[in-house]
Design a protein around this motif. Sequence first.
Motif, PDB file in Angstrom:
ATOM      1  N   HIS B  36       0.832  -1.202   0.000  1.00 25.20           N
ATOM      2  CA  HIS B  36       0.000   0.000   0.000  1.00 25.20           C
ATOM      3  C   HIS B  36       0.871   1.259   0.000  1.00 25.20           C
ATOM      4  CE1 HIS B  36      -2.691   3.104   1.562  1.00 25.20           C
ATOM      5  NE2 HIS B  36      -3.655   2.406   1.028  1.00 25.20           N
ATOM      6  N   LEU B  37       1.906   1.237   0.831  1.00 22.89           N
ATOM      7  CA  LEU B  37       2.823   2.379   0.917  1.00 22.89           C
ATOM      8  C   LEU B  37       3.492   2.650  -0.434  1.00 22.89           C
ATOM      9  CD1 LEU B  37       4.633   4.038   3.356  1.00 22.89           C
ATOM     10  CD2 LEU B  37       6.346   2.607   2.267  1.00 22.89           C
ATOM     11  N   LEU B  39       2.509   1.765  -3.526  1.00 21.87           N
ATOM     12  CA  LEU B  39       1.607   2.206  -4.589  1.00 21.87           C
ATOM     13  C   LEU B  39       1.086   3.619  -4.345  1.00 21.87           C
ATOM     14  CD1 LEU B  39      -0.401  -1.045  -5.352  1.00 21.87           C
ATOM     15  CD2 LEU B  39       1.718  -0.208  -6.374  1.00 21.87           C
ATOM     16  N   HIS B  40       0.793   3.941  -3.081  1.00 22.11           N
ATOM     17  CA  HIS B  40       0.139   5.222  -2.839  1.00 22.11           C
ATOM     18  C   HIS B  40       1.084   6.321  -2.365  1.00 22.11           C
ATOM     19  CE1 HIS B  40      -3.824   3.779  -3.820  1.00 22.11           C
ATOM     20  NE2 HIS B  40      -3.537   2.671  -3.158  1.00 22.11           N
ATOM     21  N   ASP B  41       2.034   5.987  -1.511  1.00 24.98           N
ATOM     22  CA  ASP B  41       2.910   7.046  -0.992  1.00 24.98           C
ATOM     23  C   ASP B  41       4.152   7.232  -1.867  1.00 24.98           C
ATOM     24  OD1 ASP B  41       1.403   8.002   1.350  1.00 24.98           O
ATOM     25  OD2 ASP B  41       1.573   5.914   1.954  1.00 24.98           O
ATOM     26  N   GLY B  43       4.064   6.190  -4.748  1.00 27.04           N
ATOM     27  CA  GLY B  43       3.334   6.514  -5.979  1.00 27.04           C
ATOM     28  C   GLY B  43       3.020   7.996  -6.131  1.00 27.04           C
ATOM     29  N   SER B  44       3.029   8.759  -5.043  1.00 28.58           N
ATOM     30  CA  SER B  44       2.702  10.174  -5.206  1.00 28.58           C
ATOM     31  C   SER B  44       3.798  10.908  -5.986  1.00 28.58           C
ATOM     32  CB  SER B  44       2.377  10.858  -3.867  1.00 28.58           C
ATOM     33  OG  SER B  44       3.512  10.950  -3.062  1.00 28.58           O
ATOM     34  N   CYS B  45       5.021  10.397  -5.976  1.00 26.07           N
ATOM     35  CA  CYS B  45       6.075  10.958  -6.845  1.00 26.07           C
ATOM     36  C   CYS B  45       6.385  10.069  -8.052  1.00 26.07           C
ATOM     37  CB  CYS B  45       7.373  11.173  -6.071  1.00 26.07           C
ATOM     38  SG  CYS B  45       7.417  12.722  -5.165  1.00 26.07           S
ATOM     39  N   GLY B  47       4.440   7.751  -9.416  1.00 26.58           N
ATOM     40  CA  GLY B  47       3.269   7.283 -10.161  1.00 26.58           C
ATOM     41  C   GLY B  47       2.729   6.014  -9.541  1.00 26.58           C
ATOM     42  N   MET B  48       1.402   5.904  -9.514  1.00 23.14           N
ATOM     43  CA  MET B  48       0.780   4.756  -8.868  1.00 23.14           C
ATOM     44  C   MET B  48       1.114   3.452  -9.595  1.00 23.14           C
ATOM     45  SD  MET B  48      -3.175   4.611  -7.708  1.00 23.14           S
ATOM     46  CE  MET B  48      -3.606   4.463  -9.430  1.00 23.14           C
ATOM     47  N   THR B  49       1.382   3.564 -10.903  1.00 27.21           N
ATOM     48  CA  THR B  49       1.772   2.360 -11.638  1.00 27.21           C
ATOM     49  C   THR B  49       3.297   2.280 -11.751  1.00 27.21           C
ATOM     50  OG1 THR B  49       1.498   3.593 -13.675  1.00 27.21           O
ATOM     51  CG2 THR B  49      -0.361   2.274 -12.983  1.00 27.21           C
ATOM     52  N   TRP B  87      14.045   6.869   4.015  1.00 25.44           N
ATOM     53  CA  TRP B  87      12.884   6.274   4.685  1.00 25.44           C
ATOM     54  C   TRP B  87      13.295   5.515   5.940  1.00 25.44           C
ATOM     55  CZ3 TRP B  87       7.722   6.912   3.178  1.00 25.44           C
ATOM     56  CH2 TRP B  87       7.541   7.672   2.017  1.00 25.44           C
ATOM     57  N   ARG B  88      14.604   5.546   6.247  1.00 23.81           N
ATOM     58  CA  ARG B  88      15.071   4.874   7.480  1.00 23.81           C
ATOM     59  C   ARG B  88      14.328   5.483   8.663  1.00 23.81           C
ATOM     60  NH1 ARG B  88      19.705   2.070   7.984  1.00 23.81           N
ATOM     61  NH2 ARG B  88      20.748   2.983   6.198  1.00 23.81           N
ATOM     62  N   GLN B  90      11.251   4.807   9.241  1.00 23.48           N
ATOM     63  CA  GLN B  90       9.892   4.342   8.955  1.00 23.48           C
ATOM     64  C   GLN B  90       9.908   2.940   8.376  1.00 23.48           C
ATOM     65  OE1 GLN B  90       7.171   7.088   7.383  1.00 23.48           O
ATOM     66  NE2 GLN B  90       8.622   8.748   7.421  1.00 23.48           N
TER      67      GLN B  90
END
Lengths: 391, 109
Positions: B36-37, B39-41, B43-45, B47-49, B87-88, B90
């Motif tokens: 989920h992270l 694809l969506h987070d 993905g915000s930079c 792209g979701m795909t 992202w270290r 998190q």
Amino acid sequence: MMKHLLGIVLLATSCIAAAAAERRGTGDLGIVVERAVGAVQIIDTTQRRVLSRVTGLGDLSHASAVFSRDGRHAFVFGRDGGLSKIDLLTGSLVKRIVQAGNSIGGAISDDGRLVAVSNYKPGGVRFFDSESLEPVADIPAAYGVDNELSKVVGLVDAPGRRFLFTLYDAGEIWMAHYPSGGVPKITKFAHVGELPYDALITGDGRHYVAGLFGEDGLAHIDLWADKPVVRRILDHYGRGEEKLPVYKMPHLEGWARAGDRMFLPAVGRHELLVIDATTFAEIGRVAVHGQPIFAIARPDGRQVWVNFAHPLNDTIQVIDTQNLEIIHEFTPGKAALHMEFTPRGENVWISVRDADRVDIYDTQTFERLETLPMDKPSGIFFTARANRIGL
Amino acid sequence: MRAWKSMLSAVVASASIGVALAGVLPDPVRQAELTHLVLHDCGSCHGMTLKGGLGGPLLPANLDHYSSEDVATFILDGIPGKPMPPWRGQLSTQDALWIAEQLKKGFAQ
């Protein structure tokens, strides 16, 4: 006989029209993007309900929309280069084209005739006839000695059939003036700063401001000047402090103007910058819950609503623009990433992506009025944008 | 662009610190969270795909010339001078390696 026949034809025609479109205005309509399933929900902000759903719009991650000047049609810009024209009254897709490989947003000219789309791939801006969606012009964002194409961000309309946009990789701002019946004429502003990531134009069409990711500060152009130039504003607002990791880029569209003040997200900080709307000098800061994504003024300018980047994106804070105090804080749920005010600001609609919900709040009492189930909702766009410069 | 590529290799060369070969896979619940992270987070930079946005594309062909450890290092430490954040904190090393491996295989949509 002839008269009789004509009567039948008239009757038949009006029945078709009635079936196709209820006789009503569109001033209280809007759309909500369902990013993961390539659909938009057409909503009514008076009844606070969904009217219909339009599907088959492709990849709508980071999708946005503008409206025709009569408020009947929405033009939806998808990530996959799709440009879809939607009829809000009939709840149908009028036309969809895929005009590029990867795109980020769009704008519509002041006379409503041109729709412009900013593209990452191929980097540039393309223009389409708003009636037919036929292509009418293409501006590749070529820069440097190798004529590489830059990703384009921050595309907005300006009065006089002008558009402004920012070249992310090149660090340039371009203004395209597209006279009716002519070809676009481009004015370029070079060396505006490192990695300009988004931009906005003020509601009066006077100031274009680009946020810089690579530097503390913003690039500003006064379009009312005889000879517009780029100047730096809020230089070194971070005062050399180490900035926090940025998990989501702030958005500048819908920058909050409240009377003589403006509020904007500070990149990589848990702060909103408060600046003088005429001199662009900093006049204060508001410490907030996380890194702001959107800071949006209620249409009357009395409140600014702020949401935040991952991992603090479940919270929204409301700031009183007169005393700069946080007067309300609440947690609609995970990924509360988009807010849209009704035209006069009595309600706000908030999409809570990870909870698959759109919530509607009263902006005076902060009470939740309604909840609408939606599939991974993101951007919310109301037709009132049709009448505003830069939206 | 060229400068960026050479900088990337410098980052890879100097910063394999912290990414030791991890033995433990994230459990299925964590895998779902990470998917989920991504694809969506992410993905915000990107792209979701994952075909790219302001951030570059993250499809297998784009990551071919990096090892999973390299990719995990980009995720954990970010890329200096670019908007890619570290992202270290998190994400654990195991999380990052699992994401890197999925990206290189083609992330299950």
